[in-house]
Design a protein around this motif. Structure first.
Motif, PDB file in Angstrom:
ATOM      1  N   MET A 109      -4.067  13.833  -2.798  1.00 30.37           N
ATOM      2  CA  MET A 109      -2.780  13.171  -3.010  1.00 30.37           C
ATOM      3  C   MET A 109      -1.814  14.045  -3.791  1.00 30.37           C
ATOM      4  N   ALA A 110      -2.361  14.673  -4.839  1.00 33.34           N
ATOM      5  CA  ALA A 110      -1.515  15.544  -5.654  1.00 33.34           C
ATOM      6  C   ALA A 110      -1.035  16.728  -4.846  1.00 33.34           C
ATOM      7  N   ASP A 111      -1.936  17.261  -3.989  1.00 35.40           N
ATOM      8  CA  ASP A 111      -1.545  18.408  -3.156  1.00 35.40           C
ATOM      9  C   ASP A 111      -0.440  18.015  -2.188  1.00 35.40           C
ATOM     10  N   ASN A 112      -0.544  16.818  -1.592  1.00 37.43           N
ATOM     11  CA  ASN A 112       0.496  16.365  -0.658  1.00 37.43           C
ATOM     12  C   ASN A 112       1.823  16.167  -1.375  1.00 37.43           C
ATOM     13  N   ALA A 113       1.761  15.609  -2.594  1.00 42.79           N
ATOM     14  CA  ALA A 113       2.989  15.401  -3.369  1.00 42.79           C
ATOM     15  C   ALA A 113       3.636  16.731  -3.707  1.00 42.79           C
ATOM     16  N   ASN A 114       2.823  17.723  -4.081  1.00 40.77           N
ATOM     17  CA  ASN A 114       3.362  19.047  -4.396  1.00 40.77           C
ATOM     18  C   ASN A 114       3.982  19.698  -3.173  1.00 40.77           C
ATOM     19  N   LYS A 115       3.332  19.491  -2.004  1.00 39.75           N
ATOM     20  CA  LYS A 115       3.887  20.068  -0.772  1.00 39.75           C
ATOM     21  C   LYS A 115       5.227  19.428  -0.425  1.00 39.75           C
ATOM     22  N   ARG A 116       5.284  18.093  -0.586  1.00 41.17           N
ATOM     23  CA  ARG A 116       6.552  17.406  -0.301  1.00 41.17           C
ATOM     24  C   ARG A 116       7.640  17.850  -1.264  1.00 41.17           C
ATOM     25  N   GLN A 117       7.274  18.010  -2.534  1.00 42.78           N
ATOM     26  CA  GLN A 117       8.256  18.466  -3.519  1.00 42.78           C
ATOM     27  C   GLN A 117       8.714  19.886  -3.215  1.00 42.78           C
ATOM     28  N   GLY A 118       7.780  20.746  -2.824  1.00 44.08           N
ATOM     29  CA  GLY A 118       8.139  22.119  -2.468  1.00 44.08           C
ATOM     30  C   GLY A 118       9.036  22.176  -1.244  1.00 44.08           C
ATOM     31  N   ALA A 119       8.742  21.313  -0.251  1.00 48.39           N
ATOM     32  CA  ALA A 119       9.578  21.273   0.953  1.00 48.39           C
ATOM     33  C   ALA A 119      10.981  20.786   0.619  1.00 48.39           C
ATOM     34  N   LEU A 120      11.075  19.772  -0.261  1.00 47.76           N
ATOM     35  CA  LEU A 120      12.395  19.283  -0.663  1.00 47.76           C
ATOM     36  C   LEU A 120      13.157  20.352  -1.424  1.00 47.76           C
ATOM     37  N   ALA A 121      12.487  21.068  -2.326  1.00 47.81           N
ATOM     38  CA  ALA A 121      13.148  22.148  -3.073  1.00 47.81           C
ATOM     39  C   ALA A 121      13.668  23.217  -2.115  1.00 47.81           C
ATOM     40  N   LEU A 122      12.874  23.563  -1.104  1.00 49.69           N
ATOM     41  CA  LEU A 122      13.292  24.580  -0.136  1.00 49.69           C
ATOM     42  C   LEU A 122      14.506  24.112   0.653  1.00 49.69           C
ATOM     43  N   LEU A 123      14.515  22.854   1.076  1.00 49.01           N
ATOM     44  CA  LEU A 123      15.649  22.339   1.849  1.00 49.01           C
ATOM     45  C   LEU A 123      16.912  22.270   0.996  1.00 49.01           C
ATOM     46  N   LEU A 124      16.795  21.758  -0.238  1.00 41.52           N
ATOM     47  CA  LEU A 124      17.972  21.674  -1.108  1.00 41.52           C
ATOM     48  C   LEU A 124      18.512  23.055  -1.439  1.00 41.52           C
TER      49      LEU A 124
END
Length: 407
Positions: A1-16
């Motif tokens: 779960m933590a890994d998925n949350a980190n991936k989603r956060q990283g993807a959002l940071a990349l898009l922003l």
């Protein structure tokens, strides 16, 4: 779960970060070709400078609206409309037959180019709090900072291989890609229950509430002057690199490489220090680094013949300090008005961009004739930013003392 949350956060940071790059890409990608564009459109170097000044003016003017509109209609619609319009404006620039038409479409690019930066800040503050917000802001800054280094290199390569019009085609493709990715992946973080009215009276009241607060004025201007110490080198880049350092149109990485590397390193350090050191301590460290860099820059301009790497290394050090201080100050600014984060981001962006417009159109041409003049401006601008920030700190200290005495 933590890994998925980190991936989603990283993807959002990349898009922003990618959305925020539209602004610097529109500035830096075409710098290597400015002279050739002027020849092709029968425009003098001074007239071609208008292509930068007009863009920056419209960029800053519209920044006042991006955040406020996103407060009223949501974050996603603003991003989607502006990325699509940016792509269309870039096509118009590519097909321009003369300078007048180019300036019209550069203005439209400017009206759209700042939305990703402004709305992205608001999205971060919508989704994250405390140290998590600072880390996210630092991640986006670190990724976003690649744009000024990559853009002139891409622009130089495209210009050399396919001519100047291909640069604007590239910008159009970037806009289309960001539109598609945002349509598919960008979350809406500002729901209907939190939205404010787009009524002009309400908007004017919101702007007035933010702009009249003295604490906001001091910090927003401090960040702008800190940034202006480095930004003067961007409109001056063709003169600084080609005339003073004797480099060519493919050598812009000598300026943007150290500067962007400094921004990335400063943002990385800021993220690592979040939670370990207070915002005040990080900002103090950032100013210390900037003063060392500005002093070194002035000394090398006085004592050395302009050459690489010595003429550009102090710029990299300066941007480390700038990037150390900026995330903490930005969060403090936005937390002054939790209910108007989009508006705060807009006003801050407007202040900083109007400063950049003044630099591009007025100050840079006055100082780019000498590396000493450029270095002197850096130190002078930093001093102004430092004085404004210290005035803010004294106000905070007086309030803290008063509250302690009341207790």
């Amino acid at each position: 779960m933590a890994d998925n949350a980190n991936k989603r956060q990283g993807a959002l940071a990349l898009l922003l970060a990618a959305l925020a790059t539209l602004g610097p890409f529109s500035i830096d990608t075409f710098l290597p070709a400015m002279s050739d564009i002027g020849h092709a459109l029968d425009a003098s170097p001074v007239q071609m400078q208008q292509a930068l000044s007009v863009y920056l003016f419209c960029y800053g003017l519209m920044m006042l609206w991006h955040g406020a509109i996103s407060d009223a209609v949501g974050r996603r619609p603003v991003v989607l409309v502006t990325t699509l319009l940016f792509a269309l404006a870039s096509v118009g620039c590519m097909l321009s037959p003369n300078l007048g038409v180019l300036l019209v479409f550069r203005a439209l690019q400017g009206l759209c180019g700042g939305a990703g930066l402004v709305v992205g800040r608001a999205i971060i503050r919508d989704r994250f709090t405390g140290h998590d917000a600072q880390r996210m802001m630092s991640q986006v800054t670190m990724l976003f900072s690649l744009a000024p280094a990559v853009a002139p290199v891409i622009g130089g390569w495209l210009f050399g291989a396919f001519g100047w019009r291909s640069i604007f085609l590239f910008m159009a493709l970037v806009g289309v890609v960001l539109f598609v990715v945002s349509w598919r992946s960008l979350p809406e973080t500002h729901g209907p229950a939190q939205r404010s009215s787009l009524h002009l009276g309400r908007l004017a009241a919101n702007y007035l509430e933010v702009a009249k607060k003295h604490d906001f004025q001091l910090l927003a201007l401090a960040v702008s002057f800190n940034f202006a110490g480095f930004f003067v080198y961007i409109p001056a880049a063709p003169v600084f690199l080609m005339q003073h350092l004797g480099l060519g149109h493919n050598d812009f990485l000598w300026l943007f490489g150290p500067a962007v590397g400094g921004i990335m390193l400063g943002a990385f350090i800021s993220g690592r220090l979040a939670g370990r050191y207070s915002a005040r301590e990080q900002v103090n460290l950032g100013y210390a680094v900037m003063f060392v860099a500005a002093a070194a820059n002035l000394l090398q301009a006085l004592l050395l013949t302009p050459t690489v790497p010595w003429a550009v290394l102090p710029l990299g050090l300066y941007t480390i300090g700038m990037s150390l201080a900026a995330p903490s100050i930005t969060i403090v600014l936005m937390d002054q008005f939790p209910h108007l984060r989009g508006t705060v981001s807009s006003v801050q962006g407007f202040v900083q961009t109007m400063m950049s417009t003044l630099l591009a159109g007025v100050i840079a041409p006055l100082v780019w004739g000498s590396v000493l003049h450029l270095a002197s401006w850096m130190l002078f601008s930093l001093l102004l930013g430092f004085v404004l920030r210290m005035r803010y700190r004294r106000r905070m200290d007086r309030r803290f003392l008063a509250s302690e005495l009341q207790q």
